[in-house]
Design an enzyme around this catalytic site. Structure first.
Site, PDB file in Angstrom:
ATOM      1  N   ASN A   8       0.888  -1.165   0.000  1.00 28.54           N
ATOM      2  CA  ASN A   8       0.000   0.000   0.000  1.00 28.54           C
ATOM      3  C   ASN A   8       0.927   1.216   0.000  1.00 28.54           C
ATOM      4  O   ASN A   8       1.496   1.568   1.011  1.00 28.54           O
ATOM      5  CB  ASN A   8      -0.864  -0.076   1.273  1.00 28.54           C
ATOM      6  CG  ASN A   8      -1.715   1.168   1.480  1.00 28.54           C
ATOM      7  OD1 ASN A   8      -1.628   2.143   0.738  1.00 28.54           O
ATOM      8  ND2 ASN A   8      -2.534   1.148   2.531  1.00 28.54           N
ATOM      9  N   GLU A  37       3.113   0.729   3.247  1.00 27.05           N
ATOM     10  CA  GLU A  37       2.658  -0.155   4.319  1.00 27.05           C
ATOM     11  C   GLU A  37       2.319  -1.497   3.699  1.00 27.05           C
ATOM     12  O   GLU A  37       1.915  -1.554   2.534  1.00 27.05           O
ATOM     13  CB  GLU A  37       1.341   0.357   4.921  1.00 27.05           C
ATOM     14  CG  GLU A  37       1.431   1.602   5.725  1.00 27.05           C
ATOM     15  CD  GLU A  37       0.034   2.089   6.148  1.00 27.05           C
ATOM     16  OE1 GLU A  37      -0.051   3.236   6.569  1.00 27.05           O
ATOM     17  OE2 GLU A  37      -0.947   1.316   6.032  1.00 27.05           O
ATOM     18  N   ASP A  62     -13.832   5.501 -35.003  1.00 27.95           N
ATOM     19  CA  ASP A  62     -13.224   4.497 -35.879  1.00 27.95           C
ATOM     20  C   ASP A  62     -14.161   3.632 -36.719  1.00 27.95           C
ATOM     21  O   ASP A  62     -14.097   3.644 -37.935  1.00 27.95           O
ATOM     22  CB  ASP A  62     -12.331   3.575 -35.047  1.00 27.95           C
ATOM     23  CG  ASP A  62     -11.318   4.350 -34.224  1.00 27.95           C
ATOM     24  OD1 ASP A  62     -11.416   5.590 -34.190  1.00 27.95           O
ATOM     25  OD2 ASP A  62     -10.434   3.727 -33.626  1.00 27.95           O
ATOM     26  N   GLU A  84     -13.163   3.937 -20.423  1.00 27.45           N
ATOM     27  CA  GLU A  84     -13.148   4.572 -21.733  1.00 27.45           C
ATOM     28  C   GLU A  84     -14.572   4.733 -22.280  1.00 27.45           C
ATOM     29  O   GLU A  84     -14.889   5.739 -22.910  1.00 27.45           O
ATOM     30  CB  GLU A  84     -12.331   3.674 -22.663  1.00 27.45           C
ATOM     31  CG  GLU A  84     -12.122   4.186 -24.060  1.00 27.45           C
ATOM     32  CD  GLU A  84     -11.412   3.151 -24.925  1.00 27.45           C
ATOM     33  OE1 GLU A  84     -11.545   1.940 -24.678  1.00 27.45           O
ATOM     34  OE2 GLU A  84     -10.714   3.572 -25.864  1.00 27.45           O
TER      35      GLU A  84
END
Ligand SMILES: *[C@@H]1O[C@H](CO)[C@@H](O)[C@H](O)[C@H]1NC(C)=O
Ligand SMILES: *[C@@H]1O[C@H](CO)[C@@H](O)[C@H](O)[C@H]1NC(C)=O
Ligand SMILES: *[C@@H]1O[C@H](CO)[C@@H](O)[C@H](O)[C@H]1NC(C)=O
Length: 814
Positions: A118, A139, A582, A785
């Site tokens: 962490n 940690e 696209d 996305e």
């Protein structure tokens, strides 16, 4: 209407000041605006492709570079989980900035369960921006899991052939190490690396942790060597290679099995080849990861002779507290939420921070193929096989996703700026200008700006090479036009902010509030924008020659402006990458007679923006010219592209089976509503209501998660790659909300007595978008996305805090 108003305001406010360049107002420590910009934006983690990677902005020859890597080196296969570049395949539980501003610093949180780590990374700066500190606090996630936290810091002072250098000054065994550096551009500096807390790994039962000289996990390992400037980004490969060679030689010379407590020492880097010291440094600290309190490591950079030295860990702590409080305060000032609950606020703060945390500074060469011709006959995909390295160029930009797209994207960036300008207007202008600097003499700018090998290493081969016939939606001009509009509005309101409150802290809205400065900028870039505009219009123009007879038969030839029709160059049978959407369905078969409605609409936006700039600069003839072109485009949208039968805008072609008539290629979705979303339809157009009903129809574009990219009843809905064939994307949804507000001001009215379809749509859409992005974030910790049209589940790239971050603006506005 808005445009007219702006025009009039401009006339009143600015005409007098044209020519009389702003006496640039000093506003902070007697710095000019430019000096303040340079200093406050000099240092930041401008290598967004790294989990943490630092470099200065606008320092190209001799930048200092820093990066952080980590792994659990108590496992023999630990090195397979060595982290460096942001990678979705690392499957981190969470990473990203929860508080961040490039001018001030912030806090990044990383939860890496596979490495039981962490990690919190703080970045802060002295108030004058000259000095900085990085604090790593780590940690264990589970203190009982028998792991180590091996943290590798690497630094390099670039400038192989200059007098630049970086040398170690102190003893290696102490808790603190000092370095002395010189950058021929930035001058002399000192770096200290200090362990504030945490124990290095040691097994007390063993007399020594050293397995061979140099490999001792209970000590900081320091390795200095030379690495060519352009290979520093390969620090991970360098580290892995040295480590592999070292491990191999240890295992060859160790007759017995290695004690498990010595494995971390085996996986400690050493100078196995006796390399002479150089400007590149690895520092490896292997912490015992069984103490729940963890460890803390400070890296502090001070310019020699700087004021505001950061001299102790207390200084670092104080600066961190200041940074976190100040960023939070700025955020609260700039976004006013109706949400009061802590989770929504945290979500918004984190999402904005991650967009800002994606801001990078890139410098290097780009690959351009100026030889290969597009195939406009059979429309197959032509590989760009003649790349040349050009440059070096520089770019200051944010990125769509640190994980998947850590580089400049022309089509995304305008949307990023629409968001950033709400938080730090001047920063948005600075980024915009950096892009405009890329406009070459011929007027072209690459669709993806991939500078240098570090950036290139993250790009699939077929996208790495750019071609100067290819355009992309000019969203930067959309953003720039918005900025100009804001500045004018602000000037008109005096010192009120946009919530109509007294604003005592213009701080980072100098350009918004100081129109003279913005005029100076507009003057500087007008010639470049003009080139870009002309390039776009000529390179994407479509000829109407094949249509003349047909239009005459249709009886509309005299209503058509023959010079204002466009199509995207570089489409293939299945894809139109230049359009930005696209795989959105286009006319079949492809034909060079095609007229693309979105291409025309985008030229309309460019024209509008050019008109505004010409106006600010008092170029009356130019302004008139743009104004004429703009109205022709608006008319052509209706006359050529509107399909009465379908009730929305469509691409048009004379190719295909009926080549003696104009046929519409109609696929309801983002392309068909774009003239609406970009506010190009006349305010009194009777067609507006038809668009609203298309957007509101839940058998077509409306969903509980946002407006769908393609209608449910389209034959291509959800088919094949299914990228822009149904999924919900935030960028167009944001434009739709904005356009609804523009055409139907009543949508934000609290008065229940003004019901209208537009208002119903606006309010439902706004709520659906917020819920969708928020719910996904709450479940997974990430922004996505795009979103599934049937379930709202986030899909595609994870940690996509590019335009998806526009949700913060949606939340923060009426
Ligand atoms: C990570 O560490 C921070 C700071 O000590 C703590 O607040 C947070 O709860 C920790 N998170 C996890 C998942 O362990
Ligand atoms: C903004 O500009 C106006 C007019 O130039 C000025 O009166 C006002 O003080 C400025 N506001 C701030 C906060 O700087
Ligand atoms: C259209 O373009 C041609 C060629 O560039 C030019 O001669 C003509 O004047 C233009 N027509 C209009 C209406 O602008």
């Amino acid at each position: 209407m808005l445009i007219m108003l702006v025009t009039e305001l401009l006339l009143n406010i600015f005409c007098l000041s044209i020519g009389a360049l702003a006496s640039q107002k000093a506003f902070s420590n007697d710095l000019s605006f430019e000096e303040y910009t340079e200093q406050s934006l000099l240092w930041a983690p401008y290598r967004p492709n790294c989990y943490f990677g630092l470099r200065p902005r606008n320092v190209d020859e001799t930048p200092f570079q820093l990066g952080i890597m980590w792994f659990d080196n108590s496992r023999t296969d630990g090195v397979t989980r060595l982290r460096h570049f942001v990678d979705q395949g690392d499957h981190l539980n969470k990473y990203g900035w929860d508080v961040y501003d490039p001018r001030l610093g912030g806090r990044e949180t990383i939860i890496d369960d596979d490495n039981n780590l962490n990690l919190t990374i703080y970045f802060t700066k002295s108030h004058n921006g000259q000095n900085w500190a990085v604090r790593l606090h780590g940690e264990p996630i589970d203190a009982n899991r028998d792991t180590t936290a091996s943290i590798i810091l690497y630094m390099n002072q670039n400038g192989e052939n200059s007098n630049s250098r970086l040398v170690n000054m102190g003893s290696k065994s102490s808790k603190s190490m000092k370095f002395h550096g010189v950058s021929t551009e930035l001058g002399e500096y000192e770096i200290s690396v200090k362990r504030n807390s945490g124990k290095l790994f040691k097994d007390r039962a063993l007399s020594s942790m050293e397995i061979v000289p140099g490999c001792d996990a209970s000590k900081t390992s320091h390795l200095s060597m030379n690495v060519p400037d352009d290979s520093v980004w390969k620090a991970k490969d360098v580290f892995q290679t040295l480590l592999a060679d070292s491990v191999k030689s240890i295992l060859e010379t160790q007759p017995e099995d290695v004690h498990t407590s010595l494995i971390p020492s085996v996986f400690t880097v050493r100078n196995i080849y006796g390399l002479p010291p150089g400007n590149f440094h690895f520092l490896q600290n292997t912490f015992d990861n069984s103490d729940p309190k963890g460890f803390e490591l400070d890296v502090v950079y001070n310019k020699v002779k700087a004021s505001e030295r950061i001299s102790s860990s207390e200084d670092v702590s104080n600066l961190i507290s200041y940074t976190l409080a100040e960023v939070t305060a700025r955020f609260n000032r700039n976004f006013q939420f109706s949400f009061q609950d802590e989770e929504h606020r945290k979500f918004a703060m984190e999402t904005l921070s991650n967009l800002l945390g994606g801001i990078g500074y890139f410098h290097g060469k780009q690959l351009v193929d100026r030889t290969t011709e597009l195939d406009e006959d059979t429309f197959r995909e032509v590989p760009f096989t003649h790349p040349q390295e050009e440059g070096p160029l520089s770019l200051f930009t944010s990125v769509p996703s640190r994980a998947a797209f850590p580089r400049g994207f022309y089509w995304d960036e305008g949307f990023h700026l629409l968001q950033i300008m709400d938080y730090d207007f001047d920063l948005a202008v600075e980024i915009c200008l950096s892009w405009f600097e890329l406009i070459e003499d011929g007027g072209w700018v690459a669709r993806e700006v991939i500078l240098g090998e570090e950036a290139r290493s993250r790009v699939p081969g077929r996208f790495a090479v750019q071609n100067p016939h290819i355009a992309n939606p000019p969203t930067l001009l959309l953003a720039f036009s918005e900025m100009l509009g804001r500045a004018i509005e602000q000037a008109n309101q005096g010192s009120m902010n946009r919530f109509g409150e007294e604003d005592a802290t213009a701080g980072n809205n100098q350009l918004e509030n100081n129109s003279e400065l913005l005029i100076t900028y507009a003057q500087k870039i007008y010639p470049k924008l003009l080139k870009h505009y002309n390039w776009f219009k000529t390179s994407q123009q479509s000829s109407l020659d094949d249509y003349l007879d047909i239009l005459e038969e249709d009886g509309i030839l005299d209503k058509v402006y023959v010079n204002e029709t466009y199509r995207w160059r570089g489409r293939t049978v299945t894809h139109c990458l230049p359009s930005g959407m696209d795989d959105y369905p286009r006319a079949q078969p492809p034909d060079d007679s095609e007229l693309d409605v979105d291409a025309l609409a985008w030229v309309g936006i460019m024209t509008r923006s050019m008109r505004q700039i010409a106006h600010i600069l008092g170029l009356e003839k130019d302004e008139q010219m743009y104004s004429d072109i703009e109205s022709r485009i608006v008319e052509n949208l209706d006359v050529i592209h509107w399909s009465e039968e379908d009730g929305y805008y469509c691409d048009v072609t004379v190719g295909g089976e009926w080549d003696d008539q104009r046929s519409f290629s109609c696929h309801a979705g983002y392309v068909s509503i774009l003239p609406f979303a970009l506010k190009l339809m006349p305010k009194d157009s009777p067609k507006l209501d038809q668009i609203v009903s298309l957007l509101s129809d839940s058998n077509k574009l409306f969903s509980d998660y946002g407006i769908l990219s393609l209608s449910r009843d389209d034959e291509y809905f959800g088919k094949d790659e299914n990228y822009w064939r149904g999924p919900v994307w935030m960028n167009i949804n944001y434009l739709v909300l904005d356009a609804l507000k523009f055409y139907y001001p009543e949508v934000v009215s609290k008065d229940k007595k003004v019901p209208s379809d537009a208002k119903k749509l606006y309010q439902a859409l706004k709520q659906n978008l917020i819920d969708t992005v928020f719910d996904n974030w709450e479940k997974t910790g990430y922004c996505y996305e795009q979103f599934n049209p049937k379930t709202g589940k986030g899909q595609g790239i994870e940690h996509f805090t590019g335009w998806t971050a526009l949700i913060v603006n949606v939340m923060g506005h009426a």
